[in-house]
Design a protein around this motif. Structure first.
Motif, mmCIF file in Angstrom:
data_model
loop_
_atom_site.group_PDB
_atom_site.id
_atom_site.type_symbol
_atom_site.label_atom_id
_atom_site.label_comp_id
_atom_site.label_asym_id
_atom_site.label_seq_id
_atom_site.Cartn_x
_atom_site.Cartn_y
_atom_site.Cartn_z
ATOM 1 N N ASP A 129 -59.762 76.536 -123.004
ATOM 2 C CA ASP A 129 -58.330 76.810 -122.965
ATOM 3 C C ASP A 129 -57.755 76.923 -124.366
ATOM 4 O O ASP A 129 -56.990 77.839 -124.677
ATOM 5 C CB ASP A 129 -57.629 75.701 -122.177
ATOM 6 C CG ASP A 129 -56.161 75.999 -121.924
ATOM 7 O OD1 ASP A 129 -55.802 77.194 -121.888
ATOM 8 O OD2 ASP A 129 -55.382 75.045 -121.754
ATOM 9 N N THR A 197 -55.251 72.000 -115.506
ATOM 10 C CA THR A 197 -54.236 73.055 -115.544
ATOM 11 C C THR A 197 -54.221 73.653 -116.934
ATOM 12 O O THR A 197 -53.782 73.009 -117.888
ATOM 13 C CB THR A 197 -52.844 72.497 -115.204
ATOM 14 O OG1 THR A 197 -52.887 71.867 -113.917
ATOM 15 C CG2 THR A 197 -51.812 73.612 -115.202
ATOM 16 N N THR A 200 -53.200 78.394 -121.041
ATOM 17 C CA THR A 200 -53.301 79.850 -121.135
ATOM 18 C C THR A 200 -53.361 80.433 -119.735
ATOM 19 O O THR A 200 -54.257 80.100 -118.962
ATOM 20 C CB THR A 200 -54.565 80.261 -121.905
ATOM 21 O OG1 THR A 200 -54.748 79.388 -123.011
ATOM 22 C CG2 THR A 200 -54.445 81.694 -122.385
ATOM 23 N N GLN A 201 -52.444 81.289 -119.406
ATOM 24 C CA GLN A 201 -52.397 81.873 -118.073
ATOM 25 C C GLN A 201 -53.372 83.053 -117.969
ATOM 26 O O GLN A 201 -53.567 83.793 -118.937
ATOM 27 C CB GLN A 201 -50.981 82.351 -117.757
ATOM 28 C CG GLN A 201 -49.956 81.229 -117.737
ATOM 29 C CD GLN A 201 -50.332 80.136 -116.745
ATOM 30 O OE1 GLN A 201 -50.629 80.421 -115.583
ATOM 31 N NE2 GLN A 201 -50.324 78.897 -117.201
ATOM 32 N N GLN A 204 -52.074 86.310 -119.222
ATOM 33 C CA GLN A 204 -52.013 86.460 -120.673
ATOM 34 C C GLN A 204 -53.340 86.969 -121.219
ATOM 35 O O GLN A 204 -53.378 87.868 -122.077
ATOM 36 C CB GLN A 204 -51.679 85.114 -121.331
ATOM 37 C CG GLN A 204 -50.280 84.608 -121.085
ATOM 38 C CD GLN A 204 -50.074 83.264 -121.743
ATOM 39 O OE1 GLN A 204 -50.640 82.246 -121.333
ATOM 40 N NE2 GLN A 204 -49.261 83.236 -122.779
#
Length: 484
Positions: A129, A197, A200-201, A204
């Motif tokens: 992440d 969780t 970084t989505q 994205q």
């Protein structure tokens, strides 16, 4: 670092061409033993201050290619070193500098990827992440990637393909980040055992990949990066092979990048077998050239799949969670099934503790056959079956769920079976195919081998999808699972 590159290249040649290089090749074994010697009681690089990031990444890749789980203690030591060198911002860089280094970050990510997928080393999700965060945050305004982006440098060919490959790997290791537009079997990645969780989505990372790819299309070259006056040609080509393979793209601007690159490399090879070293020496340049030619990333997929294949247990991966209750079936260790009625076992799966899931699922299959019970695809039972094959479930639970889905005889469960053909575990993928053969009454399927190649697996998934559309065309409007 040079030693690790040579071992990596030689091991990949052996993996792809076993008829050319014997399993116990003395030259490769000698160099591998030299590399292992610096990984005892921790990792001891020959250089420090930043170049050790390259050494560590290359060493993890080399030992994974040369022996995988056989060298697990050494690979674990190297992976721990890589994790310790990751900066708080997620990048890897020279000691004492603030700007992250895209090149070193690439090799940190590569080392962790191979150690994780190829040898079974546990890598925290946070590491992926943080690396993804840094890459997304430091993409240039043009869409490309720079060497030290925080210093506002311009994008380059080498750093753009390097960073795009890194983004693909990070995305495939984070929850929700697996691309839906998949080619064949997903990259084998380490399953999360704890809730995480990411900051970084997925969107994205996907957008960053799209922008970077657009930049490449505008600036495309396969063997002549503009920076470095030719010094980085072979480094670039190895990075491009990784990006091209991970992206699934065979052509750029109507150019077959592999065929074009291979022709260029073959023309440049000297009579001695080496490729000329402009500054870094023939060993380095030849290793990079070989890694391109053998399609190193595709060979890595095969190494990863062998580790995750049926009956393979590496560093306890694949073992039932309750190790005190094991039985041996067909040469494999599995959890013992719990006894009880189907209703009782179903309740355990719905509300039971994680350590009871495998045993309850196995017992449920046994009970179903004893009770001669036919499950349904709707209602409470259907909901339970869908839960059993969810991605987060343990492997044994998913395998049991696939058997129960096939037993329903209801074509409405076919999308679940096809979706399971994309699972990270090879045993689940193959069980899903078996279930499809049973429910369709096509007991030989479409004639593919028991252990298909990635391309054959992709073709088989496409044929099962087409078959489903032909027998249940209304399914595309009704089913919960998107088969596109």
């Amino acid at each position: 670092g040079e030693l690790a590159l040579m071992v990596h290249a030689m091991a990949k040649i052996r993996a792809k061409y076993p008829d050319l290089v014997p399993e116990n090749d003395p030259s490769l074994q000698k160099l591998t033993d030299q590399l292992r010697a610096v990984c005892q009681d921790g990792f001891h690089p020959g250089r420090h201050g930043g170049p050790d990031n390259y050494e560590a990444g290359c060493t993890a890749m080399a030992l994974t290619a040369a022996g995988g789980g056989e060298y697990l203690p050494e690979i674990t030591n190297v992976a721990q070193y890589i994790l310790q060198k990751q900066q708080p911002n997620g990048a890897w860089t020279y000691d004492g500098t603030k700007a992250g280094d895209s090149s070193m970050t690439q090799y940190g990510i590569l080392g962790l990827w191979e150690a994780s997928a190829g040898a079974g080393v546990k890598v925290p999700k946070e590491a992926w992440d943080r690396a993804a965060q840094w890459l997304v945050a430091n993409q240039t305004a043009t869409g490309g990637f720079a060497y030290h982006p925080e210093d506002r440098q311009d994008a380059t060919d080498t750093m753009t393909v390097a960073s795009l490959g890194s983004l693909y790997i990070c995305r495939d290791h984070l929850p929700g980040g697996k691309p839906r537009n998949r080619l064949g079997v997903l990259l084998p990645v380490q399953e999360a055992t704890e809730a995480f969780t990411p900051q970084t989505q997925p969107a994205q990372m996907t957008r960053a990949i799209e922008r970077g790819t657009e930049w490449l299309l505008k600036n495309f070259t396969i063997d002549n990066p503009k920076e470095g006056n030719g010094r980085w040609k072979y480094y670039y080509m190895y990075a491009f092979e990784r990006f091209g393979t991970l992206s699934g793209q065979t052509k750029f601007n109507s150019t077959d990048w592999y065929a074009s690159g291979a022709q260029s490399l073959l023309a440049a090879q000297s009579k001695s077998g080496a490729w000329p070293g402009i500054q870094d020496g023939e060993e380095v340049q030849t290793s990079f050239a070989v890694l391109f030619l053998v399609r190193s990333t595709k060979v890595s997929f095969q190494i990863h799949e062998r580790r995750l294949s049926r009956g393979t247990l590496v560093s306890n991966q694949g073992l039932p969670s309750d190790l005190s209750k094991l039985q041996q079936t067909g040469g494999q260790l599995k959890a013992q099934g719990l006894r009880g009625s189907s209703g009782q076992l179903l309740g355990l799966i719905e509300t039971g503790k994680p350590e009871q899931l495998e045993a309850a699922a196995i017992g449920l299959v046994d009970t179903m056959y004893q009770e001669k019970k036919k499950w349904t695809a709707i209602g409470k039972e259907g909901d339970a079956l869908r839960k059993m094959v969810a991605p987060e479930m343990p492997v044994e639970v998913k395998l049991a769920g696939l058997k129960l889905l096939a037993q329903t005889g209801d074509y409405r469960v076919v999308p679940l079976l096809i979706d399971a053909m994309y699972d990270d575990e090879a045993s689940v993928q193959l069980a899903a195919r078996d279930a499809l053969c049973k429910i369709s009454r096509k007991f030989k399927g479409f004639g593919y081998p028991a252990e298909p190649t990635l391309d054959e697996w992709k073709e088989e998934i496409e044929k099962w999808t087409a078959w489903y559309r032909s027998v249940r065309p209304e399914g595309q409007y009704e089913d919960d699972i998107d088969l596109k």
